[in-house]
Structures are given as structure tokens and as C-alpha cells.
Design a protein around this motif. Structure first.
Motif, mmCIF file in Angstrom:
data_model
loop_
_atom_site.group_PDB
_atom_site.id
_atom_site.type_symbol
_atom_site.label_atom_id
_atom_site.label_comp_id
_atom_site.label_asym_id
_atom_site.label_seq_id
_atom_site.Cartn_x
_atom_site.Cartn_y
_atom_site.Cartn_z
ATOM 1 N N UNK A 1 2.084 4.095 4.396
ATOM 2 C CA UNK A 1 2.610 2.761 4.690
ATOM 3 C C UNK A 1 2.150 1.767 3.633
ATOM 4 N N UNK A 2 2.949 0.714 3.459
ATOM 5 C CA UNK A 2 2.596 -0.366 2.548
ATOM 6 C C UNK A 2 1.492 -1.224 3.145
ATOM 7 N N UNK A 3 0.697 -1.826 2.263
ATOM 8 C CA UNK A 3 -0.320 -2.788 2.694
ATOM 9 C C UNK A 3 -0.150 -4.077 1.889
ATOM 10 N N UNK A 4 -0.671 -5.170 2.436
ATOM 11 C CA UNK A 4 -0.490 -6.455 1.770
ATOM 12 C C UNK A 4 -1.342 -6.589 0.517
ATOM 13 N N UNK A 5 -2.503 -5.921 0.487
ATOM 14 C CA UNK A 5 -3.361 -5.948 -0.701
ATOM 15 C C UNK A 5 -4.413 -4.844 -0.562
ATOM 16 N N UNK A 6 -5.001 -4.423 -1.686
ATOM 17 C CA UNK A 6 -6.042 -3.386 -1.610
ATOM 18 C C UNK A 6 -7.287 -3.847 -0.871
ATOM 19 N N UNK B 1 5.718 -3.911 6.494
ATOM 20 C CA UNK B 1 6.954 -3.130 6.498
ATOM 21 C C UNK B 1 7.372 -2.752 5.079
ATOM 22 N N UNK B 2 8.146 -1.674 4.973
ATOM 23 C CA UNK B 2 8.721 -1.296 3.687
ATOM 24 C C UNK B 2 9.564 -2.441 3.135
ATOM 25 N N UNK B 3 9.520 -2.609 1.819
ATOM 26 C CA UNK B 3 10.271 -3.692 1.181
ATOM 27 C C UNK B 3 11.504 -3.117 0.477
ATOM 28 N N UNK B 4 12.440 -2.600 1.268
ATOM 29 C CA UNK B 4 13.620 -1.967 0.672
ATOM 30 C C UNK B 4 14.672 -2.986 0.253
ATOM 31 N N UNK B 5 14.590 -4.185 0.775
ATOM 32 C CA UNK B 5 15.570 -5.209 0.411
ATOM 33 C C UNK B 5 15.049 -6.158 -0.662
ATOM 34 N N UNK B 6 13.776 -6.056 -0.972
ATOM 35 C CA UNK B 6 13.163 -6.898 -2.002
ATOM 36 C C UNK B 6 13.062 -6.053 -3.275
ATOM 37 N N UNK B 7 14.118 -6.086 -4.070
ATOM 38 C CA UNK B 7 14.231 -5.162 -5.196
ATOM 39 C C UNK B 7 14.273 -5.936 -6.510
ATOM 40 N N UNK B 8 13.322 -5.655 -7.393
ATOM 41 C CA UNK B 8 13.402 -6.210 -8.737
ATOM 42 C C UNK B 8 12.576 -5.359 -9.693
ATOM 43 N N UNK B 9 12.887 -5.465 -10.956
ATOM 44 C CA UNK B 9 12.214 -4.689 -11.987
ATOM 45 C C UNK B 9 10.776 -5.160 -12.156
ATOM 46 N N UNK B 10 9.878 -4.217 -12.427
ATOM 47 C CA UNK B 10 8.446 -4.467 -12.644
ATOM 48 C C UNK B 10 7.760 -5.027 -11.400
ATOM 49 N N UNK B 11 8.186 -4.592 -10.242
ATOM 50 C CA UNK B 11 7.541 -4.973 -8.989
ATOM 51 C C UNK B 11 6.336 -4.067 -8.742
ATOM 52 N N UNK B 12 5.232 -4.646 -8.287
ATOM 53 C CA UNK B 12 4.039 -3.881 -7.962
ATOM 54 C C UNK B 12 3.681 -4.081 -6.492
ATOM 55 N N UNK B 13 3.502 -2.957 -5.780
ATOM 56 C CA UNK B 13 3.103 -2.984 -4.383
ATOM 57 C C UNK B 13 1.909 -2.050 -4.209
ATOM 58 N N UNK B 14 1.347 -2.054 -3.012
ATOM 59 C CA UNK B 14 0.230 -1.161 -2.707
ATOM 60 C C UNK B 14 0.492 -0.446 -1.391
ATOM 61 N N UNK B 15 -0.020 0.763 -1.289
ATOM 62 C CA UNK B 15 0.168 1.529 -0.064
ATOM 63 C C UNK B 15 -1.071 2.352 0.228
ATOM 64 N N UNK B 16 -1.131 2.863 1.443
ATOM 65 C CA UNK B 16 -2.141 3.843 1.827
ATOM 66 C C UNK B 16 -1.433 5.152 2.118
ATOM 67 N N UNK B 17 -1.924 6.212 1.490
ATOM 68 C CA UNK B 17 -1.451 7.558 1.759
ATOM 69 C C UNK B 17 -2.628 8.360 2.286
ATOM 70 N N UNK C 1 -3.047 3.424 -3.122
ATOM 71 C CA UNK C 1 -2.313 3.654 -4.361
ATOM 72 C C UNK C 1 -1.571 2.388 -4.782
ATOM 73 N N UNK C 2 -1.527 2.179 -6.066
ATOM 74 C CA UNK C 2 -0.684 1.121 -6.633
ATOM 75 C C UNK C 2 0.683 1.714 -6.943
ATOM 76 N N UNK C 3 1.734 0.987 -6.595
ATOM 77 C CA UNK C 3 3.096 1.443 -6.832
ATOM 78 C C UNK C 3 3.760 0.491 -7.815
ATOM 79 N N UNK C 4 4.136 1.009 -8.975
ATOM 80 C CA UNK C 4 4.815 0.202 -9.991
ATOM 81 C C UNK C 4 6.267 0.650 -10.077
ATOM 82 N N UNK C 5 7.178 -0.286 -9.783
ATOM 83 C CA UNK C 5 8.605 0.017 -9.776
ATOM 84 C C UNK C 5 9.287 -0.536 -11.019
ATOM 85 N N UNK C 6 10.220 0.251 -11.536
ATOM 86 C CA UNK C 6 11.110 -0.211 -12.603
ATOM 87 C C UNK C 6 12.544 0.056 -12.167
ATOM 88 N N UNK C 7 13.455 -0.805 -12.578
ATOM 89 C CA UNK C 7 14.849 -0.628 -12.173
ATOM 90 C C UNK C 7 15.791 -1.179 -13.236
#
Length: 241
Positions: free
Chosen positions: A117-122, A129-145, A155-161
Motif C-alpha cells: 500500500x501507498x504511504x503519505x511519507x517514509x 489510497x492508490x493514486x491512479x488518477x493523479x498521473x504525471x511524469x517524474x512523480x515520486x511516491x512511497x509505499x510499504x511492501x 520503497x520509493x516509487x519513481x514514475x515516468x510517463x
């Protein structure tokens, strides 16, 4: 963008019949990428190592799958297989919970992530909640696995689009434990997933690089675990349609 433009003719001929290729080097700091597509985001994933110490495990995989086969696997021939859907899938972190992998050590199927699941900060680690509607290039999120091998880890999640390509890079933001021992230090495990739309098909390029103590306990168990992760994440991605 065509596969012919981003892969060599030789590589394209090799991957299409079987749909997959793998290149693994273990126990050496030097590694030459051989399967990376010539796209901006795929190349960027190969340049993401941050630690001053070099990785000792390197794996890259290249997959080729038609969009029709993705739809077929979903049980719905009209399933949405667009790049926009792909972006939603790789942002649906909570759906990684329960994904399975084959444990070569124990010779059985096991759950890879018991929680995801996603977390607000480390620091605060509040579940969001998952941010499937908040989509942009070079977005960084954090999660716990909550990993079957490493336990719970941030984990840090770095998205590119881009228009026809999306990618996600997982980086461990804290130490990964193997029992009471530190198996992987912070920022020394990186897993990337890059998906490139190719008309009626997708090229999927994945990498996994890690640094861990070169002792028999880690070398054998972790190398098998890392191989299984690539397969599990690919399987999870293709089944989400």
C-alpha cells in the motif's frame, strides 16, 4: 515508434518467437546492458543506480506480448489495453498484495507481498489510497511492501510517463532484512518496469540490481529470490488487465 527502430534486427528476431529474453550476471560489479530498448525511459532505468558501491547482482529481461494476448488473459476480448490503462495498473500498488512467485529454494508457490500500500511519507507511514488518477511524469511516491523474504520495507516509487511509454522504479528506502541480518542496505535494491506501446503489442523491459554481502547464505538464496521477483512482477502486470 516501431520495435524495429528501438531494437536491433537480431534482438527482435530472437525475442518474438518465445516472447522473452533474460540476461543475468551475479558476483561481479561490471555489467553491460544487452537488452535495453533505445527509448528515453528504458535507458533512464539503466542509469538509476545511486549508491557509490556497485551492485553485485544484475538482471535485465525483455518481454514481447501482443495486446490481444493481454485481453485474452483477462477473459475479455474487449479489455482496455491502452497505455493509459497500463499507467493505472502500475500505479495500483495495493493490488500487488497477494502476488505469487515460485520459490526455487522451497520448491513451491509462495506469496511475494503479504501487504502492499501507498504511504503519505517514509516518516509518518500513514496508509493512503492508490493514486491512479493523479498521473504525471517524474512523480515520486512511497509505499510499504511486506515481502516474504525481507519483511516490511519502505520503497520509493519513481514514475515516468510519455505518450507511448510508462515506467516505474522501485528503490528500497530503508534496509532490507533477511531474518535478523541486513541483507540489502538502503538504496541498494532497484527494480524497474518499463512498458513501451508498439502498435498491436507491448515491449516490456525489466531490470533488477542489488548489492548484498557476498557470503553463501545470501548469494544463493537472494539470487533465486531476485529471479523470482522479475517473473512475479511480469505475471502480476499481465494479469491485471
Amino acid at each position: 515508434m516501431s520495435a524495429e527502430g528501438i531494437l536491433s534486427d537480431e534482438l527482435l528476431e530472437k525475442i518474438k518467437p518465445n516472447g522473452a529474453m533474460r540476461h543475468v550476471v551475479q558476483g561481479k560489479s561490471e555489467f553491460k546492458f544487452e537488452l535495453v530498448p533505445a527509448t528515453e525511459l528504458a535507458i533512464a532505468t539503466t542509469k538509476s543506480w545511486e549508491s557509490d558501491a556497485a551492485p553485485v547482482f544484475h538482471e535485465e529481461c525483455l518481454f514481447y506480448i501482443t495486446k490481444a494476448d493481454l485481453a485474452k488473459a483477462s477473459g475479455n476480448s474487449d479489455a482496455d489495453t491502452s497505455i493509459a490503462k497500463v499507467s493505472q495498473i502500475i500505479r495500483s500498488v495495493s493490488k500487488m498484495k497477494g502476488m505469487e512467485y515460485y520459490s526455487n529454494g522451497d520448491k513451491r508457490w509462495e506469496t511475494l507481498y503479504h501487504e502492499a500500500y501507498l504511504i503519505d511519507s517514509p516518516n509518518s507511514r500513514n496508509r493512503i489510497d492508490d493514486k491512479i488518477d493523479e498521473v504525471y511524469d517524474r512523480q515520486t511516491l512511497y509505499c510499504i511492501l511486506d515481502d516474504n523474504s525481507f519483511g516490511s520495507c519502505v520503497y520509493r516509487l519513481d514514475y515516468r510517463q510519455q505518450d507511448d511509454e510508462v515506467s516505474i522504479l522501485f528503490t528500497n528506502a530503508e534496509k532490507c532484512k533477511f531474518g535478523p541480518m541486513t541483507a540489502v542496505k538502503e538504496n541498494e535494491l532497484k527494480i524497474s518496469l518499463d512498458i513501451i506501446s508498439q502498435g498491436d503489442s507491448y515491449l516490456i523491459y525489466m531490470t533488477l540490481r542489488a548489492r548484498y554481502p557476498q557470503i553463501p547464505l545470501f548469494k544463493e538464496r537472494l539470487s533465486k529470490s531476485f529471479n523470482a521477483r522479475i517473473d512475479a512482477i511480469f505475471k502480476w502486470f499481465t494479469m491485471q488487465f
